[in-house]
Design a protein around this motif. Sequence first.
Motif, PDB file in Angstrom:
ATOM      1  N   TYR A 223      64.043  40.071  19.934  1.00 14.70           N
ATOM      2  CA  TYR A 223      62.587  40.080  20.053  1.00 14.70           C
ATOM      3  C   TYR A 223      62.152  40.516  21.456  1.00 14.70           C
ATOM      4  N   MET A 224      62.751  39.932  22.489  1.00 10.30           N
ATOM      5  CA  MET A 224      62.353  40.236  23.863  1.00 10.30           C
ATOM      6  C   MET A 224      62.664  41.686  24.223  1.00 10.30           C
ATOM      7  N   ASP A 225      63.750  42.217  23.700  1.00  9.73           N
ATOM      8  CA  ASP A 225      64.094  43.614  23.969  1.00  9.73           C
ATOM      9  C   ASP A 225      63.007  44.544  23.425  1.00  9.73           C
ATOM     10  N   LEU A 226      62.510  44.223  22.227  1.00 12.07           N
ATOM     11  CA  LEU A 226      61.452  45.036  21.630  1.00 12.07           C
ATOM     12  C   LEU A 226      60.116  44.821  22.329  1.00 12.07           C
ATOM     13  N   VAL A 227      59.848  43.580  22.748  1.00 15.79           N
ATOM     14  CA  VAL A 227      58.603  43.287  23.470  1.00 15.79           C
ATOM     15  C   VAL A 227      58.534  44.090  24.762  1.00 15.79           C
ATOM     16  N   LYS A 228      59.634  44.135  25.497  1.00 15.97           N
ATOM     17  CA  LYS A 228      59.664  44.879  26.757  1.00 15.97           C
ATOM     18  C   LYS A 228      59.371  46.357  26.537  1.00 15.97           C
ATOM     19  N   ALA A 229      59.846  46.869  25.425  1.00 11.44           N
ATOM     20  CA  ALA A 229      59.676  48.303  25.160  1.00 11.44           C
ATOM     21  C   ALA A 229      58.298  48.650  24.598  1.00 11.44           C
ATOM     22  N   ARG A 250      54.405  44.234  13.990  1.00 16.28           N
ATOM     23  CA  ARG A 250      55.595  44.153  13.146  1.00 16.28           C
ATOM     24  C   ARG A 250      56.675  43.301  13.805  1.00 16.28           C
ATOM     25  N   VAL A 251      56.849  43.494  15.107  1.00 16.77           N
ATOM     26  CA  VAL A 251      57.866  42.748  15.857  1.00 16.77           C
ATOM     27  C   VAL A 251      57.541  41.248  15.840  1.00 16.77           C
ATOM     28  N   THR A 252      56.294  40.916  16.140  1.00 21.71           N
ATOM     29  CA  THR A 252      55.887  39.511  16.196  1.00 21.71           C
ATOM     30  C   THR A 252      55.994  38.849  14.825  1.00 21.71           C
ATOM     31  N   ASP A 253      55.596  39.580  13.797  1.00 23.02           N
ATOM     32  CA  ASP A 253      55.680  39.034  12.439  1.00 23.02           C
ATOM     33  C   ASP A 253      57.130  38.713  12.077  1.00 23.02           C
ATOM     34  N   ALA A 254      58.050  39.633  12.409  1.00 21.48           N
ATOM     35  CA  ALA A 254      59.472  39.403  12.121  1.00 21.48           C
ATOM     36  C   ALA A 254      60.011  38.226  12.921  1.00 21.48           C
ATOM     37  N   TYR A 255      59.608  38.117  14.181  1.00 25.22           N
ATOM     38  CA  TYR A 255      60.092  37.023  15.034  1.00 25.22           C
ATOM     39  C   TYR A 255      59.582  35.681  14.541  1.00 25.22           C
ATOM     40  N   LEU A 263      64.155  42.551  12.488  1.00 21.66           N
ATOM     41  CA  LEU A 263      64.298  42.877  13.909  1.00 21.66           C
ATOM     42  C   LEU A 263      65.399  43.910  14.125  1.00 21.66           C
ATOM     43  N   LEU A 264      66.497  43.796  13.385  1.00 15.17           N
ATOM     44  CA  LEU A 264      67.567  44.795  13.499  1.00 15.17           C
ATOM     45  C   LEU A 264      67.087  46.156  12.999  1.00 15.17           C
ATOM     46  N   ARG A 265      66.300  46.150  11.920  1.00 14.08           N
ATOM     47  CA  ARG A 265      65.741  47.413  11.417  1.00 14.08           C
ATOM     48  C   ARG A 265      64.867  48.072  12.482  1.00 14.08           C
TER      49      ARG A 265
END
Length: 379
Positions: A223-229, A250-255, A263-265
């Motif tokens: 999650y944090m890796d995607l948030v940073k990006a 989408r990221v937040t919903d998955a987290y 998240l892997l997708r």
Amino acid sequence: MTKPSQHQVVQIGTPKEKAILSKSQKEFNRLIRKIEKLSSELHDLREATQHIQLRIQRDYRPLVEQYAQYRADMVRVFDRAYENKDFSKTEKKKLADLILNVAFELIDQYGIDDLKPIYDKYDTNGFDKTNTESDELTADLMKEMMSNMFGIQFDETVDLSDPQKMTAYVQEQLAQRESAEAERQQQATEQRNKKPKSEKQQAREAKKQVDERNITKAVRTLYMDLVKAFHPDREPDEAEKQRKTEVMHRVTDAYEKSDLLALLRLQLEFEHIDQTHLENLAEEQLKYYNKILKQQSEELDNEFFTLQNELAAMTGRPSFAVSSPIALEFSLNSDIAQMKRDIKQIKSDVKAFADPGLLKKWLKTYRIQKPDDLSFFDF
């Protein structure tokens, strides 16, 4: 809505490499495939459910109401026949039984209130009083059943005059029991915790806590890796900011759902990891991933089972008959076809029974059901 199967495929290795995968890698792939399959089936079943509900209201319900109106016409035919002096005492007794049974159902379930005067001719109590007595009988049977099934003791002072009140009371009693049981278990746990723990117990608890922290960390790291990006706050370009905002949703919903697969997708979709990264996951990390995926799989299993049961209750079919969109459609089409046949038949019967001779002939085959003939399930 996008089907789950249309997302980025997550898998370790290729089919040719299957033989050389580790046990954890094979388990990872198996769980991923199961989640993909369940997600796709759930998606299809939800959409099919919406479609079927629409068709029930549009195609099936009007037929049911039309059939009820023809049955009401049949009651009127029986009522007129009862007044005909050519019918014997036995035949009239049968006609009265038919009128009472059919008219009661049509008034009670379909609201055809213009049958009340006819019903009241054959029941000295009248429909309203009989309906009240029927509700009381049903309530007594429900009390007995709930007492046998759940051991619930009913307070005689509580108003249980309709099914909604009965259901609310039962749910309240069960909730109180669950609360009392939870409190008892909590007290038992506290008592156990006060006792000195063996080294093995301490080791198991410590391992459990470490596993829970690592599972949480595994999801949070992705999650944090995607948030940073993709965090949009510092993005100067408005179009890119909008894109990143959508990705972050989408990221937040998955987290929030602890949806590791989603998240892997997302990681694969936006090239933050690749196939090589998946294949080089450490065994320890795979172990925690597999625990998360197993939990996701169980949750999807439960959701699918719950939806099946809801559909079974809605359609009156067994669960296996509503397990897929095709089965649902087939089931409804069968019901619609049968209802059309029933309407055609009763329409013909209403016309035929206007002839006293034909009605007399049919009444010879009719048998008044005695109370002793009723089983529990007839109520």
